[in-house]
Design an enzyme around this catalytic site. Structure first.
Site, PDB file in Angstrom:
ATOM      1  N   SER A   1       0.838  -1.275   0.038  1.00 55.02           N
ATOM      2  CA  SER A   1      -0.047  -0.074  -0.058  1.00 55.02           C
ATOM      3  C   SER A   1       0.760   1.056  -0.076  1.00 55.02           C
ATOM      4  CB  SER A   1      -0.779   0.157   1.191  1.00 55.02           C
ATOM      5  OG  SER A   1      -1.651  -1.229   1.447  1.00 55.02           O
TER       6      SER A   1
HETATM    7  N1  SAH Z   1      -0.842  -5.115   3.993  1.00 57.85           N
HETATM    8  C1  SAH Z   1      -0.015  -5.274   2.600  1.00 57.85           C
HETATM    9  C2  SAH Z   1      -1.118  -4.791   1.449  1.00 57.85           C
HETATM   10  C3  SAH Z   1      -1.361  -5.938   0.736  1.00 57.85           C
HETATM   11  S1  SAH Z   1      -2.159  -5.885  -0.656  1.00 57.85           S
HETATM   12  C4  SAH Z   1       1.182  -4.777   2.835  1.00 57.85           C
HETATM   13  O1  SAH Z   1       1.463  -4.050   3.942  1.00 57.85           O
HETATM   14  O2  SAH Z   1       2.004  -4.999   1.870  1.00 57.85           O
HETATM   15  C5  SAH Z   1      -3.617  -7.159  -0.022  1.00 57.85           C
HETATM   16  C6  SAH Z   1      -3.258  -8.438   0.305  1.00 57.85           C
HETATM   17  O3  SAH Z   1      -4.428  -8.997   0.641  1.00 57.85           O
HETATM   18  C7  SAH Z   1      -2.623  -9.221  -0.875  1.00 57.85           C
HETATM   19  O4  SAH Z   1      -1.448  -9.829  -0.527  1.00 57.85           O
HETATM   20  C8  SAH Z   1      -3.858 -10.234  -1.244  1.00 57.85           C
HETATM   21  O5  SAH Z   1      -3.260 -11.470  -1.518  1.00 57.85           O
HETATM   22  C9  SAH Z   1      -4.352 -10.571   0.129  1.00 57.85           C
HETATM   23  N2  SAH Z   1      -5.781 -11.176   0.311  1.00 57.85           N
HETATM   24  C10 SAH Z   1      -6.831 -10.715  -0.552  1.00 57.85           C
HETATM   25  N3  SAH Z   1      -7.924 -11.314  -0.307  1.00 57.85           N
HETATM   26  C11 SAH Z   1      -7.601 -12.148   1.097  1.00 57.85           C
HETATM   27  C12 SAH Z   1      -8.246 -12.804   1.722  1.00 57.85           C
HETATM   28  N4  SAH Z   1      -9.438 -13.129   1.694  1.00 57.85           N
HETATM   29  N5  SAH Z   1      -7.533 -13.396   2.867  1.00 57.85           N
HETATM   30  C13 SAH Z   1      -6.282 -13.089   3.135  1.00 57.85           C
HETATM   31  N6  SAH Z   1      -5.453 -12.088   2.340  1.00 57.85           N
HETATM   32  C14 SAH Z   1      -6.258 -11.692   1.074  1.00 57.85           C
END
Ligand code: SAH
Length: 230
Positions: A75
């Site tokens: 993000s």
């Molecule tokens: N918090 C992260 C941002 C990641 S983007 C950071 O600091 O880098 C969102 C993430 O959510 C992705 O890695 C994606 O695979 C995950 N995601 C999407 N749907 C999900 C679900 N149902 N359960 C767990 N993770 C999920």
């Protein structure tokens, strides 16, 4: 606040990852309304360049989301700061460990920020490979983060309820299993919306269980998806 971090030479950074470049990001966040010094300090200290591919490290202190593989992104720092600030403002200031849950570990950066703030962090990721890399980063930085490879839409019931929950992927509506795992007096921050645009929502659960919902800012997140990937 003393961030709970182990800083090896590569975490300190040089050139485009140097402290001077990081301080410029902090000033930008401050200019864009982030005021909580604890949050700014955590962002100043946690080496974001170690949470992206080496080829992108020189861009790590720009206020922008960056690709982390598997179609996912780390993000934008302002979004991390805003979510963290909103969470902290709503958390109990109890002496007891404050327990938080993040859905969507991704690179591990948001979880590292929460851990550096001294919170007891639980994080869930559906893509196994991303989680394996994130865990290596937590270990290298000496951060204590509990993590699980699972579909975060069911939360982490065995370890709840949580004083705070951050969802870092967008769903068309708030996920009920997650609001259920929020402790009375707790706060949940999540992007909500689909193709028509997303908004960052704060949800507070009163001591009596009553829920108050506030919309904070328009945001762009990858979608919250179902099912597990190795
Ligand atoms: N918090 C992260 C941002 C990641 S983007 C950071 O600091 O880098 C969102 C993430 O959510 C992705 O890695 C994606 O695979 C995950 N995601 C999407 N749907 C999900 C679900 N149902 N359960 C767990 N993770 C999920």
């Amino acid at each position: 606040m003393t961030p709970r971090l182990r800083l090896q030479p590569e975490a300190i950074g040089v050139g485009m990852t140097s402290q001077r470049v990081r301080d410029r990001l902090i000033e930008r966040l401050r200019g864009n309304g982030i005021a909580d010094e604890r949050v700014l300090n955590a962002i100043r200290t946690v080496p974001r360049h170690l949470f992206v591919d080496e080829a992108l490290a020189t861009r790590a202190y720009e206020d922008t989301a960056l690709p982390i593989g598997h179609g996912q992104t780390i993000s934008q720092p302002w979004v991390v700061a805003k979510m963290t600030e909103t969470l902290l403002a709503g958390l109990p200031s109890a002496a007891a460990p404050v327990r938080v849950l993040e859905i969507g570990t991704g690179s591990g950066y948001q979880a590292a920020i929460l851990a550096a703030l001294g919170l007891e962090v639980h994080t869930v990721e559906r893509i196994g490979e991303l989680l394996r890399v994130a865990r290596k980063r937590f270990r290298a930085l000496g951060l204590n983060v509990r993590s699980k490879h699972d579909d975060g839409r069911i939360g982490w019931s065995g370890n709840g309820p949580f004083d705070g929950i951050l969802v870092t992927a967008a769903a068309p509506a708030l996920v009920e299993a997650l609001t259920d795992q929020l402790a009375p007096g707790g706060v949940l921050v999540a992007p909500v919306g689909g193709g028509g645009g997303q908004v960052l929502v704060r949800l507070r659960k009163g001591a009596d269980g009553a829920i108050e919902r506030t919309e904070l800012a328009p945001v762009v997140f990858v979608p919250l998806l179902s099912g597990l990937i190795d």
